[in-house]
Design a protein around this motif. Structure first.
Motif, PDB file in Angstrom:
ATOM      1  N   ALA A 215      67.796   0.157  21.655  1.00  0.00           N
ATOM      2  CA  ALA A 215      68.178   1.330  22.435  1.00  0.00           C
ATOM      3  C   ALA A 215      68.539   0.893  23.839  1.00  0.00           C
ATOM      4  O   ALA A 215      68.156  -0.193  24.283  1.00  0.00           O
ATOM      5  N   GLN A 216      69.299   1.758  24.500  1.00  0.00           N
ATOM      6  CA  GLN A 216      69.603   1.540  25.910  1.00  0.00           C
ATOM      7  C   GLN A 216      69.806   2.887  26.581  1.00  0.00           C
ATOM      8  O   GLN A 216      70.164   3.873  25.942  1.00  0.00           O
ATOM      9  N   ALA A 217      69.530   2.920  27.883  1.00  0.00           N
ATOM     10  CA  ALA A 217      69.684   4.127  28.690  1.00  0.00           C
ATOM     11  C   ALA A 217      69.539   3.744  30.157  1.00  0.00           C
ATOM     12  O   ALA A 217      69.171   2.618  30.480  1.00  0.00           O
ATOM     13  N   LYS A 218      69.799   4.685  31.037  1.00  0.00           N
ATOM     14  CA  LYS A 218      69.624   4.437  32.466  1.00  0.00           C
ATOM     15  C   LYS A 218      68.149   4.456  32.856  1.00  0.00           C
ATOM     16  O   LYS A 218      67.731   3.785  33.782  1.00  0.00           O
ATOM     17  N   GLU A 219      67.349   5.260  32.115  1.00  0.00           N
ATOM     18  CA  GLU A 219      65.915   5.337  32.381  1.00  0.00           C
ATOM     19  C   GLU A 219      65.161   5.416  31.065  1.00  0.00           C
ATOM     20  O   GLU A 219      65.618   6.033  30.105  1.00  0.00           O
TER      21      GLU A 219
ATOM     22  N   THR B  60      60.912   7.755  25.841  1.00  0.00           N
ATOM     23  CA  THR B  60      61.932   8.748  26.158  1.00  0.00           C
ATOM     24  C   THR B  60      63.041   8.039  26.913  1.00  0.00           C
ATOM     25  O   THR B  60      62.801   7.459  27.979  1.00  0.00           O
ATOM     26  N   PHE B  61      64.240   8.054  26.341  1.00  0.00           N
ATOM     27  CA  PHE B  61      65.417   7.427  26.948  1.00  0.00           C
ATOM     28  C   PHE B  61      66.262   8.524  27.564  1.00  0.00           C
ATOM     29  O   PHE B  61      66.561   9.510  26.899  1.00  0.00           O
ATOM     30  N   SER B  62      66.662   8.350  28.831  1.00  0.00           N
ATOM     31  CA  SER B  62      67.454   9.373  29.530  1.00  0.00           C
ATOM     32  C   SER B  62      68.653   8.738  30.201  1.00  0.00           C
ATOM     33  O   SER B  62      68.563   7.626  30.724  1.00  0.00           O
ATOM     34  N   GLY B  63      69.751   9.480  30.222  1.00  0.00           N
ATOM     35  CA  GLY B  63      70.954   9.008  30.895  1.00  0.00           C
ATOM     36  C   GLY B  63      71.771   8.072  30.025  1.00  0.00           C
ATOM     37  O   GLY B  63      71.449   6.909  29.923  1.00  0.00           O
ATOM     38  N   GLU B  64      72.767   8.621  29.364  1.00  0.00           N
ATOM     39  CA  GLU B  64      73.626   7.842  28.468  1.00  0.00           C
ATOM     40  C   GLU B  64      72.800   7.070  27.442  1.00  0.00           C
ATOM     41  O   GLU B  64      72.992   5.881  27.211  1.00  0.00           O
ATOM     42  N   ALA B  65      71.859   7.770  26.836  1.00  0.00           N
ATOM     43  CA  ALA B  65      70.939   7.153  25.883  1.00  0.00           C
ATOM     44  C   ALA B  65      71.617   6.863  24.553  1.00  0.00           C
ATOM     45  O   ALA B  65      72.436   7.648  24.081  1.00  0.00           O
ATOM     46  N   GLU B  66      71.255   5.743  23.975  1.00  0.00           N
ATOM     47  CA  GLU B  66      71.803   5.326  22.689  1.00  0.00           C
ATOM     48  C   GLU B  66      70.729   4.567  21.930  1.00  0.00           C
ATOM     49  O   GLU B  66      70.112   3.656  22.470  1.00  0.00           O
TER      50      GLU B  66
ATOM     51  N   SER C 118      72.057  12.687  25.791  1.00  0.00           N
ATOM     52  CA  SER C 118      71.563  12.624  27.168  1.00  0.00           C
ATOM     53  C   SER C 118      70.117  12.152  27.185  1.00  0.00           C
ATOM     54  O   SER C 118      69.720  11.363  28.031  1.00  0.00           O
ATOM     55  N   THR C 119      69.315  12.657  26.219  1.00  0.00           N
ATOM     56  CA  THR C 119      67.910  12.288  26.126  1.00  0.00           C
ATOM     57  C   THR C 119      67.543  12.041  24.664  1.00  0.00           C
ATOM     58  O   THR C 119      67.878  12.848  23.804  1.00  0.00           O
ATOM     59  N   ILE C 120      66.864  10.931  24.420  1.00  0.00           N
ATOM     60  CA  ILE C 120      66.369  10.622  23.080  1.00  0.00           C
ATOM     61  C   ILE C 120      64.873  10.347  23.200  1.00  0.00           C
ATOM     62  O   ILE C 120      64.446   9.553  24.030  1.00  0.00           O
ATOM     63  N   ARG C 121      64.085  11.017  22.358  1.00  0.00           N
ATOM     64  CA  ARG C 121      62.647  10.765  22.297  1.00  0.00           C
ATOM     65  C   ARG C 121      62.361  10.067  20.969  1.00  0.00           C
ATOM     66  O   ARG C 121      62.843  10.498  19.922  1.00  0.00           O
ATOM     67  N   TYR C 122      61.550   9.013  21.048  1.00  0.00           N
ATOM     68  CA  TYR C 122      61.270   8.216  19.860  1.00  0.00           C
ATOM     69  C   TYR C 122      59.793   7.893  19.802  1.00  0.00           C
ATOM     70  O   TYR C 122      59.234   7.343  20.749  1.00  0.00           O
TER      71      TYR C 122
ATOM     72  N   GLN D  20      57.894   6.712  13.905  1.00  0.00           N
ATOM     73  CA  GLN D  20      59.332   6.455  13.793  1.00  0.00           C
ATOM     74  C   GLN D  20      60.104   7.779  13.689  1.00  0.00           C
ATOM     75  O   GLN D  20      61.041   7.918  12.919  1.00  0.00           O
ATOM     76  N   GLU D  21      59.680   8.754  14.507  1.00  0.00           N
ATOM     77  CA  GLU D  21      60.350  10.049  14.569  1.00  0.00           C
ATOM     78  C   GLU D  21      61.248  10.084  15.789  1.00  0.00           C
ATOM     79  O   GLU D  21      60.882   9.592  16.854  1.00  0.00           O
ATOM     80  N   LEU D  22      62.398  10.699  15.648  1.00  0.00           N
ATOM     81  CA  LEU D  22      63.392  10.732  16.708  1.00  0.00           C
ATOM     82  C   LEU D  22      63.857  12.160  16.933  1.00  0.00           C
ATOM     83  O   LEU D  22      64.031  12.922  15.976  1.00  0.00           O
ATOM     84  N   SER D  23      64.050  12.521  18.197  1.00  0.00           N
ATOM     85  CA  SER D  23      64.715  13.778  18.537  1.00  0.00           C
ATOM     86  C   SER D  23      65.682  13.482  19.672  1.00  0.00           C
ATOM     87  O   SER D  23      65.434  12.607  20.498  1.00  0.00           O
ATOM     88  N   ALA D  24      66.805  14.189  19.674  1.00  0.00           N
ATOM     89  CA  ALA D  24      67.841  13.951  20.686  1.00  0.00           C
ATOM     90  C   ALA D  24      68.372  15.282  21.187  1.00  0.00           C
ATOM     91  O   ALA D  24      68.459  16.249  20.435  1.00  0.00           O
ATOM     92  N   GLU D  25      68.720  15.297  22.475  1.00  0.00           N
ATOM     93  CA  GLU D  25      69.325  16.493  23.066  1.00  0.00           C
ATOM     94  C   GLU D  25      70.288  16.072  24.153  1.00  0.00           C
ATOM     95  O   GLU D  25      70.170  14.984  24.722  1.00  0.00           O
ATOM     96  N   SER D  26      71.250  16.929  24.402  1.00  0.00           N
ATOM     97  CA  SER D  26      72.226  16.640  25.444  1.00  0.00           C
ATOM     98  C   SER D  26      72.388  17.836  26.352  1.00  0.00           C
ATOM     99  O   SER D  26      71.951  18.944  26.038  1.00  0.00           O
ATOM    100  N   ASN D  27      73.053  17.590  27.471  1.00  0.00           N
ATOM    101  CA  ASN D  27      73.288  18.660  28.429  1.00  0.00           C
ATOM    102  C   ASN D  27      74.576  19.398  28.070  1.00  0.00           C
ATOM    103  O   ASN D  27      75.193  19.126  27.045  1.00  0.00           O
ATOM    104  N   GLU D  28      74.997  20.307  28.940  1.00  0.00           N
ATOM    105  CA  GLU D  28      76.172  21.141  28.666  1.00  0.00           C
ATOM    106  C   GLU D  28      77.459  20.340  28.479  1.00  0.00           C
ATOM    107  O   GLU D  28      78.333  20.716  27.718  1.00  0.00           O
TER     108      GLU D  28
END
Length: 163
Positions: A98-102, A113-119, A130-134, A139-147
């Motif tokens: 994974a990678q992200a800004k934070e 929790t990966f935030s900012g261009e998370a992958e 925008s945000t990925i929680r892992y 090994q559960e994942l949830s993802a959400e993005s902004n507008e």
């Protein structure tokens, strides 16, 4: 005196395999960095070439702040970078990256929790948001993005072996 080394070697190999099968979240956390400073009580800041290792879990960042104000066992690790990178070898041999800004790591609930261009990539599939929680234990994942962005998932089909 004759020493039978076979039982000793067998015992050693068994103890190594037990240690190797321990989940990453039960192992010690090691941090390497160019600089360390204590900004205030119970808060440490590592800067430049930060590498966090816990078993097969590895995190690389430009800066890492560890907040331990909630007490031992409830530390919160906040890594920032351009980007922060994460990799881990799962028990079944699959690699997660994974990678992200934070990145925020809470060992007490085993959540990243990966935030900012998370992958996040696993088994040939990729999730971008925008945000990925892992949860590293479940090994559960949830993802959400902004507008302005949507959650994107890319599945890679299995290759068939042609006879």
């Amino acid at each position: 005196m004759k020493i039978n080394i076979i039982p000793a070697v067998a015992l050693l190999l068994c103890s190594l395999s037990v240690q190797a099968n321990q989940p990453d979240y039960t192992q010690q956390i090691q941090i390497d960095a160019d600089n360390l400073s204590s900004v205030k009580e119970n808060v440490l800041t590592y800067r430049n070439n930060v590498v966090v290792t816990q078993g097969s879990l590895q995190l690389k960042a430009d800066q890492l702040e560890i907040n331990a104000t909630a007490g031992k066992g409830n530390e919160v690790y906040i890594a920032t970078g351009n980007p922060v990178t994460y990799s881990q070898l799962l028990a079944d041999g699959q690699q997660v990256t994974a990678q992200a800004k934070e990145m925020r790591y809470e060992p007490s609930n085993r959540t990243l929790t990966f935030s900012g261009e998370a992958e996040l990539a696993q088994s040939g599939s990729v999730v971008k948001a925008s945000t990925i929680r892992y949860n590293v234990e479940k090994q559960e994942l949830s993802a959400e993005s902004n507008e302005s962005k949507r959650v994107t998932t890319i599945f890679t089909p299995e290759e068939k072996n042609n006879p």
